[in-house]
Enzyme design. Sequence first.
Site, PDB file in Angstrom:
ATOM      1  N   LYS A  77       0.870  -1.184   0.000  1.00 17.86           N
ATOM      2  CA  LYS A  77       0.000   0.000   0.000  1.00 17.86           C
ATOM      3  C   LYS A  77       0.904   1.230   0.000  1.00 17.86           C
ATOM      4  CE  LYS A  77      -4.231  -1.586   2.152  1.00 17.86           C
ATOM      5  NZ  LYS A  77      -3.929  -2.994   1.873  1.00 17.86           N
ATOM      6  N   ASP A 114      -1.280  -2.273  -4.078  1.00 17.58           N
ATOM      7  CA  ASP A 114      -2.685  -2.270  -3.673  1.00 17.58           C
ATOM      8  C   ASP A 114      -3.313  -0.929  -4.050  1.00 17.58           C
ATOM      9  OD1 ASP A 114      -2.622  -4.762  -2.528  1.00 17.58           O
ATOM     10  OD2 ASP A 114      -2.597  -4.071  -0.454  1.00 17.58           O
ATOM     11  N   MET A 115      -4.651  -0.912  -4.207  1.00 22.39           N
ATOM     12  CA  MET A 115      -5.324   0.363  -4.466  1.00 22.39           C
ATOM     13  C   MET A 115      -6.126   0.753  -3.221  1.00 22.39           C
ATOM     14  SD  MET A 115      -5.479   2.753  -6.625  1.00 22.39           S
ATOM     15  CE  MET A 115      -5.171   2.327  -8.342  1.00 22.39           C
ATOM     16  N   GLN A 143     -10.410  -1.119  -9.035  1.00 21.51           N
ATOM     17  CA  GLN A 143     -11.611  -1.407  -8.232  1.00 21.51           C
ATOM     18  C   GLN A 143     -12.872  -1.192  -9.071  1.00 21.51           C
ATOM     19  OE1 GLN A 143     -10.100   1.754  -5.987  1.00 21.51           O
ATOM     20  NE2 GLN A 143      -9.797   0.593  -4.103  1.00 21.51           N
ATOM     21  N   ARG A 164      -4.811  -6.739 -11.045  1.00 22.10           N
ATOM     22  CA  ARG A 164      -5.770  -7.367 -10.132  1.00 22.10           C
ATOM     23  C   ARG A 164      -7.076  -6.569 -10.180  1.00 22.10           C
ATOM     24  NH1 ARG A 164      -4.216  -6.537  -4.153  1.00 22.10           N
ATOM     25  NH2 ARG A 164      -2.635  -8.100  -4.595  1.00 22.10           N
ATOM     26  N   GLY A 168     -13.637  -3.511  -4.651  1.00 23.29           N
ATOM     27  CA  GLY A 168     -13.317  -2.266  -3.944  1.00 23.29           C
ATOM     28  C   GLY A 168     -13.797  -2.334  -2.507  1.00 23.29           C
ATOM     29  N   ALA A 169     -12.960  -1.882  -1.577  1.00 21.53           N
ATOM     30  CA  ALA A 169     -13.223  -2.121  -0.148  1.00 21.53           C
ATOM     31  C   ALA A 169     -13.493  -0.849   0.662  1.00 21.53           C
ATOM     32  CB  ALA A 169     -12.032  -2.851   0.464  1.00 21.53           C
ATOM     33  N   ARG A 268     -12.395  -3.901   8.149  1.00 27.97           N
ATOM     34  CA  ARG A 268     -12.968  -3.892   6.784  1.00 27.97           C
ATOM     35  C   ARG A 268     -13.585  -5.242   6.451  1.00 27.97           C
ATOM     36  NH1 ARG A 268      -8.849  -0.418   5.275  1.00 27.97           N
ATOM     37  NH2 ARG A 268      -7.463  -2.007   4.483  1.00 27.97           N
TER      38      ARG A 268
HETATM   39  C1  LIG Z   1      -6.686 -10.868  -3.273  1.00 30.36           C
HETATM   40  C2  LIG Z   1      -7.492  -9.659  -2.960  1.00 30.36           C
HETATM   41  C3  LIG Z   1      -6.867  -8.422  -2.955  1.00 30.36           C
HETATM   42  C4  LIG Z   1      -7.621  -7.266  -2.702  1.00 30.36           C
HETATM   43  N1  LIG Z   1      -7.019  -6.034  -2.800  1.00 30.36           N
HETATM   44  C5  LIG Z   1      -7.770  -4.918  -2.677  1.00 30.36           C
HETATM   45  C6  LIG Z   1      -7.231  -3.616  -2.911  1.00 30.36           C
HETATM   46  O1  LIG Z   1      -6.056  -3.447  -3.229  1.00 30.36           O
HETATM   47  N2  LIG Z   1      -8.057  -2.549  -2.777  1.00 30.36           N
HETATM   48  C7  LIG Z   1      -9.379  -2.686  -2.430  1.00 30.36           C
HETATM   49  O2  LIG Z   1     -10.093  -1.673  -2.342  1.00 30.36           O
HETATM   50  N3  LIG Z   1      -9.907  -3.907  -2.167  1.00 30.36           N
HETATM   51  C8  LIG Z   1      -9.140  -4.996  -2.289  1.00 30.36           C
HETATM   52  N4  LIG Z   1      -9.715  -6.241  -2.068  1.00 30.36           N
HETATM   53  C9  LIG Z   1     -11.047  -6.344  -1.416  1.00 30.36           C
HETATM   54  C10 LIG Z   1     -12.173  -6.316  -2.423  1.00 30.36           C
HETATM   55  O3  LIG Z   1     -12.252  -5.043  -3.023  1.00 30.36           O
HETATM   56  C11 LIG Z   1     -13.526  -6.631  -1.752  1.00 30.36           C
HETATM   57  O4  LIG Z   1     -13.767  -5.686  -0.747  1.00 30.36           O
HETATM   58  C12 LIG Z   1     -13.621  -8.029  -1.155  1.00 30.36           C
HETATM   59  O5  LIG Z   1     -12.911  -8.960  -1.898  1.00 30.36           O
HETATM   60  C13 LIG Z   1     -15.063  -8.473  -1.078  1.00 30.36           C
HETATM   61  O6  LIG Z   1     -15.644  -8.536  -2.355  1.00 30.36           O
HETATM   62  P1  LIG Z   1     -15.972  -9.914  -3.130  1.00 30.36           P
HETATM   63  O7  LIG Z   1     -15.636  -9.704  -4.569  1.00 30.36           O
HETATM   64  O8  LIG Z   1     -15.223 -10.997  -2.494  1.00 30.36           O
HETATM   65  O9  LIG Z   1     -17.497 -10.130  -3.052  1.00 30.36           O
HETATM   66  P2  LIG Z   1     -18.719  -9.613  -2.104  1.00 30.36           P
HETATM   67  O10 LIG Z   1     -19.572  -8.720  -2.965  1.00 30.36           O
HETATM   68  O11 LIG Z   1     -18.239  -9.086  -0.783  1.00 30.36           O
HETATM   69  O12 LIG Z   1     -19.434 -10.970  -1.860  1.00 30.36           O
HETATM   70  C14 LIG Z   1     -20.100 -11.652  -2.939  1.00 30.36           C
HETATM   71  C15 LIG Z   1     -20.318 -13.095  -2.609  1.00 30.36           C
HETATM   72  O13 LIG Z   1     -19.051 -13.743  -2.386  1.00 30.36           O
HETATM   73  C16 LIG Z   1     -19.175 -14.737  -1.371  1.00 30.36           C
HETATM   74  N5  LIG Z   1     -18.364 -14.355  -0.187  1.00 30.36           N
HETATM   75  C17 LIG Z   1     -17.827 -13.147   0.072  1.00 30.36           C
HETATM   76  N6  LIG Z   1     -17.164 -13.169   1.258  1.00 30.36           N
HETATM   77  C18 LIG Z   1     -17.317 -14.406   1.768  1.00 30.36           C
HETATM   78  C19 LIG Z   1     -16.905 -15.052   2.962  1.00 30.36           C
HETATM   79  N7  LIG Z   1     -16.237 -14.393   3.921  1.00 30.36           N
HETATM   80  N8  LIG Z   1     -17.238 -16.338   3.147  1.00 30.36           N
HETATM   81  C20 LIG Z   1     -17.960 -17.004   2.208  1.00 30.36           C
HETATM   82  N9  LIG Z   1     -18.392 -16.440   1.062  1.00 30.36           N
HETATM   83  C21 LIG Z   1     -18.077 -15.169   0.838  1.00 30.36           C
HETATM   84  C22 LIG Z   1     -20.642 -14.763  -0.992  1.00 30.36           C
HETATM   85  O14 LIG Z   1     -21.305 -15.684  -1.810  1.00 30.36           O
HETATM   86  C23 LIG Z   1     -21.085 -13.335  -1.336  1.00 30.36           C
HETATM   87  O15 LIG Z   1     -22.469 -13.212  -1.563  1.00 30.36           O
HETATM   88  C24 LIG Z   1      -8.997  -7.392  -2.362  1.00 30.36           C
HETATM   89  C25 LIG Z   1      -9.599  -8.644  -2.371  1.00 30.36           C
HETATM   90  C26 LIG Z   1      -8.884  -9.766  -2.685  1.00 30.36           C
HETATM   91  C27 LIG Z   1      -9.590 -11.084  -2.723  1.00 30.36           C
END
Ligand SMILES: Cc1cc2nc3c(=O)[nH]c(=O)nc-3n(C[C@H](O)[C@H](O)[C@H](O)COP(=O)(O)OP(=O)(O)OC[C@H]3O[C@@H](n4cnc5c(N)ncnc54)[C@H](O)[C@@H]3O)c2cc1C
Length: 288
Positions: A77, A114-115, A143, A164, A168-169, A268
Site C-alpha cells: 500500500k 494495492d489500491m 476497483q 488485479r 473495492g473495499a 474492513r
Molecule cells: C486478493 C485480494 C486483494 C484485494 N485487494 C484490494 C485492494 O487493493 N483494494 C481494495 O479496495 N480492495 C481490495 N480487495 C477487497 C475487495 O475489493 C472486496 O472488498 C472483497 O474482496 C469483497 O468482495 P468480493 O468480490 O469478495 O465479493 P462480495 O460482494 O463481498 O461478496 C459476494 C459473494 O461472495 C461470497 N463471499 C464473500 N465473502 C465471503 C466469505 N467471507 N465467506 C464465504 N463467502 C463469501 C458470498 O457468496 C457473497 O455473496 C482485495 C480482495 C482480494 C480477494
Amino acid sequence: MPVSSGIVTRFVPGETTETAVAATSQLVASGRKVTLDYLGEDTLDRDQADATVAAYLEVLKALGERGLSSDAEVSVKLSAVGQALPDNGEKVALENARSICRAARNVGTTVTLDMEDHTTTDSTLRVLRELRKDFPETGAVLQAYLYRTEADCRDLATEGSRVRLCKGAYKEPEAVAYQDRLDVDRSYVRCLKVLMEGDGYPMVATHDPRMIRIAAHLSQQTGRTPGSYEYQMLYGIRPDEQSRLAASGETMRVYVPYGTEWYGYLMRRLAERPSNLTFFLRSLISKK
Ligand SMILES: Cc1cc2nc3c(=O)[nH]c(=O)nc-3n(C[C@H](O)[C@H](O)[C@H](O)COP(=O)(O)OP(=O)(O)OC[C@H]3O[C@@H](n4cnc5c(N)ncnc54)[C@H](O)[C@@H]3O)c2cc1C
C-alpha cells in the site's frame, strides 16, 4: 484483543515475518500461491514508512532463502510507505516502492501495488507508470466500484501488464462510485471482459461464486489457458474454494496480511460481511 485470538488468526496468520513465511510455506505446499501484505496504511511518519520498507525487505529475503519466491510475491500500500506525507509524499512513496521492487526482483519475485481510496487513485497509477519503466512486472489493482475503472482497464490491458481486479473495499461517494451491489457486479463483469480480451495478465480477486463462474466462462471464450490469468482470494476466506480451484489446475493466489497493524484490515473484513461479524461475536463470547 491479542493477535492469537481466533477471530484475528482466521484472517491474519500473525505479526512477524516468521509467521508470515510459515503461513506462506503451508499454502504453497497445498498448491496455492501467495501475495504477502505487511499491514499498515496512511502513515504520516517518515520513520514508520522506512520501517515498513525494512519489513518488506526482510520478508523478501526470507522468501528467497526458503525457496518460496517463485510462488510468493508482495502487495504494497503506497500510503504505508509515505504517499500521505505532506509536501513530497508521492516522491517518497515512489522511491520506497522502488526499493521494494528491486529487492523483489533480486529474489526473483514481483510487487503488486494495492489500491486505496479514490483520492489516491491518480497518484497510485502515476507511481505505477514510473515503477513500470524499470520494473514492468509490477502489478496494478483496479476497483470495479469506481466509474472510471473500465477505462483504466483498457489503459492497462497491455502486454505483460498484471492487473488485479477487485470490487473495492472503501466507502466511496456517489460522485465517483457505484453504490448498488448489482451495479458494482455489472461493472466487475465489464472490466473483467476488457482484461480477459486484452493482452495483459488478469488477476481475478473475488470470493463471489458468480464472478468466478463468469471469469471461467470469459477465459474459455477468449481462448486463455490456466496460467495466463489467476484467481486471488483473501487468507481465511473460502479456503475450500481456494483448494478446489488450485486442484482443478487454476493458478490460485492467497493474499496474506500480517503484522501488528491488523485492526483496520480486520474491521474492513467484518464490515463487509455479517457472517464474519457473527463469527467475531461468537469468538468473543467463547473467549477463544
Ligand atoms: C486478493 C485480494 C486483494 C484485494 N485487494 C484490494 C485492494 O487493493 N483494494 C481494495 O479496495 N480492495 C481490495 N480487495 C477487497 C475487495 O475489493 C472486496 O472488498 C472483497 O474482496 C469483497 O468482495 P468480493 O468480490 O469478495 O465479493 P462480495 O460482494 O463481498 O461478496 C459476494 C459473494 O461472495 C461470497 N463471499 C464473500 N465473502 C465471503 C466469505 N467471507 N465467506 C464465504 N463467502 C463469501 C458470498 O457468496 C457473497 O455473496 C482485495 C480482495 C482480494 C480477494
